[in-house]
Design an enzyme around this catalytic site. Structure first.
Site, mmCIF file in Angstrom:
data_model
loop_
_atom_site.group_PDB
_atom_site.id
_atom_site.type_symbol
_atom_site.label_atom_id
_atom_site.label_comp_id
_atom_site.label_asym_id
_atom_site.label_seq_id
_atom_site.Cartn_x
_atom_site.Cartn_y
_atom_site.Cartn_z
ATOM 1 N N LYS A 1 6.660 -0.171 2.850
ATOM 2 C CA LYS A 1 6.417 -1.400 3.630
ATOM 3 C C LYS A 1 6.709 -2.641 2.790
ATOM 4 C CE LYS A 1 2.022 -2.939 3.831
ATOM 5 N NZ LYS A 1 1.820 -4.308 3.338
ATOM 6 N N ASN A 2 6.199 -2.660 1.562
ATOM 7 C CA ASN A 2 6.308 -3.883 0.765
ATOM 8 C C ASN A 2 7.706 -4.098 0.190
ATOM 9 O OD1 ASN A 2 3.727 -4.482 1.408
ATOM 10 N ND2 ASN A 2 2.837 -3.954 -0.587
ATOM 11 N N CYS B 1 -7.439 -14.341 3.060
ATOM 12 C CA CYS B 1 -7.496 -13.068 3.768
ATOM 13 C C CYS B 1 -8.615 -12.226 3.183
ATOM 14 C CB CYS B 1 -6.150 -12.356 3.754
ATOM 15 S SG CYS B 1 -5.841 -11.428 2.283
ATOM 16 N N ARG C 1 -5.483 -16.009 -1.888
ATOM 17 C CA ARG C 1 -4.045 -15.783 -1.834
ATOM 18 C C ARG C 1 -3.237 -17.056 -1.530
ATOM 19 N NH1 ARG C 1 -2.762 -10.327 1.202
ATOM 20 N NH2 ARG C 1 -0.962 -10.387 -0.158
ATOM 21 N N ASP D 1 -3.118 -2.234 -5.388
ATOM 22 C CA ASP D 1 -3.067 -1.560 -4.083
ATOM 23 C C ASP D 1 -3.537 -0.108 -4.138
ATOM 24 O OD1 ASP D 1 -2.100 -3.887 -3.022
ATOM 25 O OD2 ASP D 1 -0.019 -3.225 -2.856
ATOM 26 N N ARG E 1 -1.114 -0.958 9.992
ATOM 27 C CA ARG E 1 -0.186 -1.948 9.436
ATOM 28 C C ARG E 1 0.675 -1.356 8.329
ATOM 29 N NH1 ARG E 1 -2.837 -7.608 8.115
ATOM 30 N NH2 ARG E 1 -0.670 -7.833 7.482
HETATM 31 C C1 EPZ Z 1 2.080 -8.419 -2.808
HETATM 32 O O1 EPZ Z 1 1.315 -9.505 -2.306
HETATM 33 C C2 EPZ Z 1 1.815 -7.240 -1.890
HETATM 34 N N1 EPZ Z 1 2.245 -7.600 -0.544
HETATM 35 C C3 EPZ Z 1 0.350 -6.877 -1.929
HETATM 36 O O2 EPZ Z 1 0.168 -5.701 -1.155
HETATM 37 C C4 EPZ Z 1 -0.054 -6.573 -3.377
HETATM 38 O O3 EPZ Z 1 -1.428 -6.328 -3.427
HETATM 39 C C5 EPZ Z 1 0.289 -7.757 -4.270
HETATM 40 O O4 EPZ Z 1 1.705 -8.082 -4.132
HETATM 41 C C6 EPZ Z 1 0.043 -7.480 -5.744
HETATM 42 O O5 EPZ Z 1 0.741 -6.353 -6.149
HETATM 43 C C7 EPZ Z 1 3.518 -7.467 -0.207
HETATM 44 O O6 EPZ Z 1 4.366 -7.098 -1.006
HETATM 45 C C8 EPZ Z 1 3.886 -7.809 1.195
HETATM 46 P P1 EPZ Z 1 1.173 -11.875 -5.473
HETATM 47 P P2 EPZ Z 1 1.614 -10.999 -2.802
HETATM 48 O O7 EPZ Z 1 1.869 -13.126 -5.082
HETATM 49 O O8 EPZ Z 1 3.057 -11.168 -3.004
HETATM 50 C C9 EPZ Z 1 -1.884 -15.206 -7.032
HETATM 51 C C10 EPZ Z 1 -0.868 -4.311 0.471
HETATM 52 O O9 EPZ Z 1 -2.006 -3.792 0.577
HETATM 53 N N2 EPZ Z 1 -0.942 -16.186 -6.483
HETATM 54 O O10 EPZ Z 1 1.822 -10.992 -6.492
HETATM 55 O O11 EPZ Z 1 0.913 -11.906 -1.849
HETATM 56 C C11 EPZ Z 1 -2.538 -14.365 -5.948
HETATM 57 O O12 EPZ Z 1 -3.630 -15.020 -5.331
HETATM 58 C C12 EPZ Z 1 -0.721 -5.739 -0.022
HETATM 59 O O13 EPZ Z 1 0.179 -3.734 0.790
HETATM 60 C C13 EPZ Z 1 -1.195 -17.527 -6.673
HETATM 61 O O14 EPZ Z 1 -2.181 -17.929 -7.290
HETATM 62 O O15 EPZ Z 1 0.843 -10.999 -4.174
HETATM 63 C C14 EPZ Z 1 -2.919 -13.122 -6.694
HETATM 64 O O16 EPZ Z 1 -4.105 -13.350 -7.390
HETATM 65 C C15 EPZ Z 1 -1.982 -6.495 -0.111
HETATM 66 N N3 EPZ Z 1 -0.306 -18.423 -6.151
HETATM 67 C C16 EPZ Z 1 -1.773 -12.974 -7.715
HETATM 68 O O17 EPZ Z 1 -1.172 -14.270 -7.812
HETATM 69 C C17 EPZ Z 1 0.807 -18.044 -5.466
HETATM 70 O O18 EPZ Z 1 1.591 -18.914 -5.028
HETATM 71 C C18 EPZ Z 1 -0.694 -11.962 -7.312
HETATM 72 O O19 EPZ Z 1 -0.276 -12.225 -5.966
HETATM 73 C C19 EPZ Z 1 1.067 -16.672 -5.299
HETATM 74 C C20 EPZ Z 1 0.168 -15.751 -5.825
#
Ligand code: EPZ
Length: 421
Positions: free
Chosen positions: A22-23, A116, A121, A307, A400
């Site tokens: 999915k991701n 969320c 996030r 995850d 999902r």
């Molecule tokens: C991706 O989310 C995945 N989603 C998530 O999978 C996964 O948990 C996550 O990466 C971490 O591996 C998809 O790929 C669609 P990040 P993403 O930006 O891209 C902070 C699942 O269950 N951050 O790497 O949203 C953030 O809050 C899902 O399949 C900022 O501060 O994650 C987090 O603490 C849930 N500012 C960290 O970075 C930003 O602009 C990593 O988030 C962006 C992120």
């Protein structure tokens, strides 16, 4: 609303086949916005988030057909640049259209994703990077309004934090920008590697694929001719079924995987005393005499994935001793704890660390509620080992991201049925 009824402690055996990731698929669908041609994408997982993203492409004016696990997507007719609240509120990954639409059309509007179930996030790092590339961004009435009338300019981006979605958005934006973009502190997840490879196979020069420094030569708005491809296997779905085998302490073969993508999960299962056999496309988990406790810290790839944290917490309830899980990525990703407690687990939370006292099989089935995708899968795993019946409510979270969960679990011997409340 639908719920799952699982009668626990059935013997599991046999093999389970893993679907596309999915991701990986979500950013890959977004990257069709960079293309002038129709793209055939195989091995798409049949899950709600993919259908939602395809709907978003259609709302933007693109077209698609989908049959089983293959979609043909064409975005040449996109005439709308707004990802509206109704879609973004159901799927945060909608933010992934921001980079490609802005790069192609010079402006884009995306409803600001809210917090969320797993944390705040924010998307500040996506926006800051696009600003570095010359975009003007304002937040207006809950929408991110981004514009770059003269196109995005290749720049040096240093991410303060490793961000998967942020890296994906900037890779896509950089592909159509003018000049060279260097991303420092890029995420290295296999899903990003595939996104880069698909864009590179369309003729965009990308150096450093799979490393934390990506150098991308933009086409200056010339649209790409993206080749057909198959989505990589879902390493989190695979890891979840590995945990299903482990929590029941049975032998299960997990097929259609890339074993290397599972290294962090495999190594933690080995620490827990499971033997794991690998060949090129499968891993097999063998039962053990004693499930040992484990200490886990979640981190970016190639470290242990956030995850998979909830699933390992369910598994740790069966270990002979005390395990710890330290969640470092999201500030609120322990919603499953209170539900696991309802099943009889012994878990203590202290800030971002959970301590799990293994009780060797003393979970008892009851009613529990799913709160997010991976928390839900942890409840399914716990239900497989609990005595009696567990009813898991709000399973739309599972739909999902897990293709045919009941079918796959039933095939390996679990007693799982779906009902409507
Ligand atoms: C991706 O989310 C995945 N989603 C998530 O999978 C996964 O948990 C996550 O990466 C971490 O591996 C998809 O790929 C669609 P990040 P993403 O930006 O891209 C902070 C699942 O269950 N951050 O790497 O949203 C953030 O809050 C899902 O399949 C900022 O501060 O994650 C987090 O603490 C849930 N500012 C960290 O970075 C930003 O602009 C990593 O988030 C962006 C992120």
């Amino acid at each position: 609303m639908e719920y799952l009824k699982i009668l626990g402690q059935n013997k599991l055996s046999g093999a389970v086949s893993i679907s596309g990731a999915k991701n990986a698929a979500l950013p890959l669908i977004a990257c069709t916005i960079l293309a002038k041609n129709e793209i055939k994408m195989g091995n798409l997982p049949n899950v709600v988030d993919i259908n939602t993203f395809l709907k978003l492409i259609a709302k933007l004016g693109g077209t698609f057909t989908k049959e089983n696990n293959t979609a043909k997507i064409c975005t040449s007719n996109i005439n709308n640049t707004t990802a509206t609240y109704d879609i973004v509120k159901t799927m945060r990954a909608s933010i992934l259209v921001l980079g490609p639409i802005l790069a192609r059309f010079g402006h884009c509007e995306v409803s600001l994703p809210g917090g969320c179930a797993i944390g705040q996030r924010p998307v500040d790092l996506h926006l800051k990077a696009l600003e570095t590339m010359g975009a003007k961004i304002i937040i207006n009435h809950g929408y991110i309004e981004a514009s770059a009338p003269n196109g995005l300019k290749g720049s040096k981006i240093v991410f303060d934090k490793v961000t998967v979605g942020g890296t994906e958005n900037i890779v896509m934006a950089a592909a159509l920008a003018e000049g060279t973009t260097t991303i420092i502190n890029a995420a290295k997840e296999p899903e990003i590697v595939q996104l880069c490879e698909v864009i590179a196979s369309a003729g965009v020069e990308i150096q450093g694929i799979g490393t934390s420094t990506l150098i991308i030569e933009g086409t200056n708005k010339e649209l790409l001719e993206i080749k057909d491809f198959d989505v990589i296997p879902d390493r989190i779905e695979a890891g979840t079924y590995m945990c299903a085998a482990a929590i029941r302490n049975e032998k299960i073969k997990i097929e259609n995987v890339i074993p290397m993508h599972l290294d962090a999960v495999t190594s933690k299962l080995e620490e827990m005393n499971f033997e794991i056999l690998q060949d090129e496309t499968s891993v097999t988990i063998l039962p053990t005499d004693e499930i040992k406790p484990v200490n886990i810290i979640t981190t970016e790839y190639p470290g242990f994935p956030t995850d998979m944290q909830a699933q390992f917490m369910a598994l740790a309830t069966q270990a002979n001793g005390t395990s710890t899980i330290d969640e470092r990525l999201f500030e609120n990703r322990f919603m499953h704890v209170s539900e696991l407690l309802r099943l009889g687990a012994d878990i203590h939370l202290n800030g971002n660390t959970a301590t799990i006292n293994g009780k060797n099989g003393t979970l008892n089935g009851t009613d529990v509620m799913a709160t997010d995708l991976r928390a839900s899968s942890a409840l399914v795993l716990a239900a497989l080992v609990a005595s009696g019946e567990t009813n898991i409510h709000r399973i739309y979270h599972l739909d999902r991201g897990y293709e045919d969960l009941e079918g796959k679990l039933t095939k390996i011997g679990a007693n799982v049925k779906r009902f409507t409340e």
